[in-house]
Design a protein around this motif. Sequence first.
Motif, PDB file in Angstrom:
ATOM      1  N   ILE A  58       0.880  -1.178   0.000  1.00  0.00           N
ATOM      2  CA  ILE A  58       0.000   0.000   0.000  1.00  0.00           C
ATOM      3  C   ILE A  58       0.912   1.220   0.000  1.00  0.00           C
ATOM      4  O   ILE A  58       1.857   1.302   0.787  1.00  0.00           O
ATOM      5  N   ASP A  59       0.645   2.140  -0.916  1.00  0.00           N
ATOM      6  CA  ASP A  59       1.491   3.327  -1.074  1.00  0.00           C
ATOM      7  C   ASP A  59       0.585   4.558  -1.138  1.00  0.00           C
ATOM      8  O   ASP A  59      -0.366   4.589  -1.916  1.00  0.00           O
ATOM      9  N   CYS A  60       0.845   5.542  -0.299  1.00  0.00           N
ATOM     10  CA  CYS A  60       0.037   6.774  -0.311  1.00  0.00           C
ATOM     11  C   CYS A  60       0.479   7.645  -1.489  1.00  0.00           C
ATOM     12  O   CYS A  60       1.680   7.822  -1.714  1.00  0.00           O
ATOM     13  N   ASN A  61      -0.459   8.172  -2.207  1.00  0.00           N
ATOM     14  CA  ASN A  61      -0.148   9.032  -3.354  1.00  0.00           C
ATOM     15  C   ASN A  61       0.372  10.395  -2.907  1.00  0.00           C
ATOM     16  O   ASN A  61      -0.231  11.030  -2.040  1.00  0.00           O
ATOM     17  N   ILE A  66       7.671   5.818   5.276  1.00  0.00           N
ATOM     18  CA  ILE A  66       6.689   6.752   5.838  1.00  0.00           C
ATOM     19  C   ILE A  66       5.338   6.673   5.124  1.00  0.00           C
ATOM     20  O   ILE A  66       4.298   6.880   5.732  1.00  0.00           O
ATOM     21  N   ASP A  67       5.346   6.312   3.839  1.00  0.00           N
ATOM     22  CA  ASP A  67       4.057   6.279   3.132  1.00  0.00           C
ATOM     23  C   ASP A  67       3.774   4.934   2.457  1.00  0.00           C
ATOM     24  O   ASP A  67       2.924   4.853   1.579  1.00  0.00           O
ATOM     25  N   GLU A  68       4.478   3.893   2.884  1.00  0.00           N
ATOM     26  CA  GLU A  68       4.270   2.575   2.276  1.00  0.00           C
ATOM     27  C   GLU A  68       4.256   1.488   3.348  1.00  0.00           C
ATOM     28  O   GLU A  68       5.016   1.569   4.318  1.00  0.00           O
TER      29      GLU A  68
HETATM   30 MG   LIG Z   1       4.033   7.364  -2.210  1.00  0.00          MG
END
Ligand SMILES: [Mg+2]
Length: 125
Positions: free
Chosen positions: A2-5, A96-98
């Motif tokens: 899962i990766d935040c855009n 931090i975002d994955e």
């Molecule tokens: Mg990202």
Amino acid sequence: MIDCNSFYASCERVFRPDLAKTPLVVLSNNDRCVIARSYDAKPFVKMGQPYFQIKDHLRRHGEVAFSSNYALYGDISQRIMTIIESMVPASEVYSIDECFADLTCIHGDLTKFGGEIALHPPFLE
Ligand SMILES: [Mg+2]
């Protein structure tokens, strides 16, 4: 995975809903260069581009630059990871975002599942 855009740019938008449709960038320490771009800023601004090169362009087009706020990004990251952890049987923070998450139990649309993470009440507290 899962990766935040556009994570840092997305974090800034959490507290500036008025900028939901305004392209924005986040700058490195001392505002030297671009380290994050909102999706709608990507066509105009390169990753790593020095701020002084784009300052006038941003001003002319009503686009916004933020100084980085790592305490904010860390806090939001922790909230997101806690929510994901509560929604899946196993997960492992990668950055931090994955994170890696066991999604084998999620039946149906994974994009919809991703949207549910953002709607989870603890994220809004
Ligand atoms: Mg990202």
